[in-house]
Design a protein around this motif. Structure first.
Motif, PDB file in Angstrom:
ATOM      1  N   PHE A 126     -49.641 -43.856  53.285  1.00  0.00           N
ATOM      2  CA  PHE A 126     -48.270 -43.528  53.022  1.00  0.00           C
ATOM      3  C   PHE A 126     -48.180 -43.279  51.469  1.00  0.00           C
ATOM      4  O   PHE A 126     -47.211 -42.586  51.194  1.00  0.00           O
ATOM      5  CB  PHE A 126     -47.525 -44.714  53.479  1.00  0.00           C
TER       6      PHE A 126
ATOM      7  N   LEU B 285     -56.255 -48.760  57.912  1.00  0.00           N
ATOM      8  CA  LEU B 285     -54.922 -47.995  57.389  1.00  0.00           C
ATOM      9  C   LEU B 285     -53.791 -49.122  57.350  1.00  0.00           C
ATOM     10  O   LEU B 285     -53.757 -49.785  58.388  1.00  0.00           O
ATOM     11  CB  LEU B 285     -54.545 -46.828  58.236  1.00  0.00           C
TER      12      LEU B 285
ATOM     13  N   ASN C 230     -49.477 -49.941  55.895  1.00  0.00           N
ATOM     14  CA  ASN C 230     -48.208 -49.738  55.397  1.00  0.00           C
ATOM     15  C   ASN C 230     -47.674 -50.484  54.215  1.00  0.00           C
ATOM     16  O   ASN C 230     -46.644 -50.421  53.465  1.00  0.00           O
ATOM     17  CB  ASN C 230     -47.076 -49.630  56.532  1.00  0.00           C
TER      18      ASN C 230
ATOM     19  N   ASN D  29     -48.775 -42.871  59.496  1.00  0.00           N
ATOM     20  CA  ASN D  29     -50.112 -43.130  58.897  1.00  0.00           C
ATOM     21  C   ASN D  29     -51.179 -42.146  59.530  1.00  0.00           C
ATOM     22  O   ASN D  29     -51.808 -41.338  59.046  1.00  0.00           O
ATOM     23  CB  ASN D  29     -50.523 -44.367  59.034  1.00  0.00           C
TER      24      ASN D  29
ATOM     25  N   HIS E 170     -56.122 -47.819  62.716  1.00  0.00           N
ATOM     26  CA  HIS E 170     -55.047 -48.650  63.101  1.00  0.00           C
ATOM     27  C   HIS E 170     -55.490 -49.445  64.181  1.00  0.00           C
ATOM     28  O   HIS E 170     -54.462 -50.100  64.712  1.00  0.00           O
ATOM     29  CB  HIS E 170     -53.956 -47.729  63.206  1.00  0.00           C
TER      30      HIS E 170
END
Length: 559
Positions: free
Chosen positions: A404, A441, A443, A455, A485
Motif C-alpha cells: 500500500f 503483505l 495494510n 495489495n 496474504h
C-alpha cells in the motif's frame, strides 16, 4: 457434530500438494478433507452438501500487521476520519473540520484522524494553524502515518503543558521551540499517546462498538486472521469482549509494545488461544517516510512536495531518525529472547533495517537462537535492499511488507521525495521474494484501508493508484502474492499449523470470492474480484449480528 461438504466453482487451497479442489469437508471448526466432490461424498456419505455459490473458496486472508482495536477507536465515531480515501483534498478536510466542530459539544475535545501532508497536498499542521481554524477548542489531529499527532494550544492549556512542559518519553518526542515550549506536534506512539489518550477518554463513546466496526471492515476485505502490533495490556478486556460476541470475525495475535509496563510478561485471555494470543513484542526503530523521520542513507529531494510536507532535506532522514540506541534495543532483546517472544521491529529506512538486523544477529547469537525457527520479524522495510533481504533470509528473519505504501505514495516516492533510483524500487517485493525470506503483505490499519486484494494487485502489477509503473522488476507472481496474504502470513504469525491453507486438520477459515483471481486481468483484480463473505471455524460470519451485539452500526466505508 454436523459434518458438511462445502463447494464452490473452485477451491484454492494454497497447499502446493493439491493447489485446486472442488470441495472441502468440515466438521465443527475443522477441515476433515479436501478434494473432488466425488471424493468427499465417497469418504463422508452422511455429510450435508452446502453449495456456497461462490466462484472461489480459499483460505481467509491474513493481515499480519494491523492495529484493529485502536484503528476502530481512531477512525470510527466519535472520532472523525479525514484519511485521503475519505477526504481526498484539503478542501474536503476543512469542510470536515467545520462540520465536526459544529456538530459536537464545544466543551469536549475534537479528534480527527488521517491527515496526510503529501496526499492532502497541504503543509504539515502546526498549533498556530489549528488555533486559527478552531479557536479555543481542544483539538487533536492524528497523522495518517500513525507517527505524528498535531494539537491546539487549547489542548496544551487543558493538560497544563503551557506551564508544566512534559518530558519526552522513551521511543517518542515532542516538537519544541528553542526555549523548550511545545510546538503542537508529538512524534511516535509513546508521545502521541500522551496527547490522544486523554482526549479520547474525555470524548467518551463506545470503544467496543468502534473497534467492532473496524473488525467488520477487515472482514469485508476478506480477512479472518490478523495481529495487533501495538498491543498494551489495557486492551485485553476489550479483545476478550469482542471475541465473545456472536459471529466474531477475526483471530488476533498480539505483539506488545516494548514501551508498555510489563511488556515481556505473559498475557492471559478468556478466549481460546486460537482466537486471541500474545505472540511477541514490537518496537519502532525509525518512523515514517511521509513525515520525514525515517532513517535513510540517501537524502530526501528538495521539491515542492517535500517542502509542502515540511520535510527539510538538510535534517530529515539519516541516523538521527532512530528512536532507540543500540543499548536500549539490546536490553529489550535480552529481556524477551529467553522468554520465547517473537520479536518485531518496525524499520522503514535502510539504516533502520541495518540497525535491526545487526541487533537481531547479535541477540540470536547470544541466546543460541541462530538456525532455530524463531521467526523474528521486520515490518514494512520500504527502503530495503536485495543485500538486506538476503541477510534477513540467512538469519531466518521474516519480512512483513506494505505494498500500500507504493500504491498510494509511489508516484511521489519516485522523483518527488527521493531520486528515481531509490524511490522507484520502494517496497522491493521482487528482491524480497527472490531472497528466499518468508514474505507477507499487510495494510497496517488504519494507515491504509484493509484491502488484501488491492495489495495483491499492486504486488503483481506494480501499478500505483494513478496506473503508473515504477520499478517493474519488483513485480512478483500471483502465486507469491496470494501466499503472502495467506499461508506465508500465517507462518509469520506462527499460526500456520492452524490457518493459511485448506488442509485436513486446520481450522475452516475461508473467504468467498466472486471470481477466480487467476482468470481476471491483474490490473483490475481488486475491482474484478469481490469478497462475498468469510467463514471462521466452519461458520459463515454474520456481520450485522456481530455489530448489533457490540452496539455498533455499519462501519464507515474505506474508499
Amino acid at each position: 457434530m454436523t459434518t458438511t461438504i462445502l463447494t464452490a466453482g473452485a477451491v484454492l487451497t494454497m497447499d502446493p500438494a493439491r493447489p485446486r479442489a472442488e470441495a472441502l469437508v468440515v466438521e465443527g471448526d475443522t477441515i476433515l478433507a479436501v478434494g473432488s466432490l466425488a471424493e468427499c461424498r465417497t469418504a463422508f456419505p452422511a455429510a450435508t452438501l452446502v453449495p456456497t455459490g461462490a466462484a472461489v473458496l480459499m483460505p481467509g486472508f491474513i493481515d499480519p500487521h494491523s492495529h484493529p482495536f485502536l484503528s476502530g477507536v481512531a477512525t470510527q465515531a466519535p472520532a472523525i476520519a479525514i484519511a485521503p480515501w475519505l477526504a481526498p483534498t484539503w478542501a474536503d478536510v476543512l469542510q470536515t473540520f467545520t462540520d465536526g466542530a459544529a456538530a459536537r459539544d464545544p466543551a469536549r475535545p475534537l479528534v480527527f484522524t488521517g491527515f496526510d501532508a503529501l496526499l492532502h497536498a497541504h503543509p504539515a499542521l502546526t498549533a498556530p494553524e489549528l488555533d486559527a481554524i478552531f479557536g479555543d477548542r481542544a483539538v487533536v489531529v492524528c497523522d495518517n502515518s500513525g507517527h505524528a499527532v498535531y494539537f491546539t494550544s487549547a489542548l496544551m492549556k487543558r493538560n497544563h503543558w503551557d506551564t508544566a512542559v512534559p518530558s519526552d518519553p522513551v521511543g517518542g518526542h515532542f516538537g519544541r521551540t528553542p526555549t523548550g515550549a511545545l510546538t503542537g506536534v508529538a512524534y511516535e506512539v509513546p508521545a502521541g499517546a500522551l496527547v490522544l489518550g486523554p482526549a479520547l477518554e474525555e470524548l467518551g463513546g463506545n470503544a467496543l462498538a468502534s473497534a467492532a466496526m473496524y473488525l467488520a471492515l477487515m472482514a469485508e476485505g476478506g480477512i479472518t486472521s490478523t495481529s495487533d502490533m501495538a498491543f498494551a495490556g489495557g486492551l485485553a478486556a476489550g479483545y476478550d469482549a469482542l471475541a465473545a460476541l456472536p459471529s466474531a470475525p477475526l483471530r488476533v495475535s498480539m505483539w506488545q509494545v516494548s514501551t508498555a509496563p510489563g511488556y515481556a510478561d505473559a498475557v492471559s485471555f478468556e478466549a481460546d488461544e486460537t482466537m486471541l494470543v500474545k505472540q511477541g513484542v514490537k518496537l519502532w526503530t525509525d518512523g515514517s517516510p511521509w513525515i520525514g523521520n525515517v532513517a535513510l542513507s540517501f537524502p530526501y529531494l528538495d521539491t515542492e512536495v517535500t517542502r509542502r510536507a515540511g520535510i527539510d532535506p538538510a535534517t530529515a532522514g539519516g541516523i538521527g531518525s532512530m528512536n532507540y540506541d543500540r543499548a536500549e534495543v539490546d536490553t529489550i532483546l535480552d529481556t524477551c529472547a529467553p522468554r520465547g517472544w517473537q520479536m518485531a521491529f518496525h524499520a522503514n529506512g535502510d539504516l533502520a533495517i541495518d540497525f535491526a538486523l545487526d541487533a537481531y544477529e547479535a541477540a540470536l547469537t547470544r541466546h543460541g537462537l541462530l538456525g532455530t525457527d524463531h521467526r523474528w520479524r521486520l515490518e514494512h522495510v520500504g527502503a530495503g535492499t536485495k543485500v538486506q533481504f538476503e541477510r534477513a533470509a540467512a538469519l531466518g528473519v521474516h519480512l512483513s511488507m506494505a505494498p500500500f505504501q507504493y500504491y498510494f505514495w509511489g508516484d511521489l516516492l519516485a522523483g518527488e521525495m527521493f531520486d528515481d533510483e531509490h524511490g522507484s524500487r520502494w517496497q522491493a517485493l521482487g528482491d524480497a521474494v527472490a531472497s528466499g525470506a518468508c514474505v507477507s503483505l499487510h495494510n497496517d490499519g488504519s494507515v491504509s484501508p484493509p484491502t488484501p486484494l488491492l495489495n495483491v494487485q499492486t504486488a503483481v502489477t506494480r501499478r500505483t493508484r494513478s496506473g503508473r509503473v515504477h520499478g517493474p522488476a519488483q513485480r512478483i507472481g500471483l502465486d507469491d502474492a496470494l501466499r503472502a496474504h495467506t499461508i506465508d502470513a500465517a507462518r509469520t504469525l506462527k499460526r500456520d499449523h492452524l490457518v493459511g491453507s485448506l488442509q485436513p486438520g486446520k481450522l475452516a477459515d475461508l473467504v468467498e470470492l466472486s471470481a477466480d483471481p487467476y482468470t481476471v486481468e491483474p490490473s483490475t483484480l481488486a475491482k474484478s474480484v469481490k469478497v462475498l463473505g468469510t467463514w471462521l471455524g466452519g461458520h459463515r460470519i454474520d456481520l450485522p449480528q456481530f455489530l448489533a451485539a457490540a452496539g455498533a452500526h455499519a462501519p464507515l466505508p474505506t474508499a
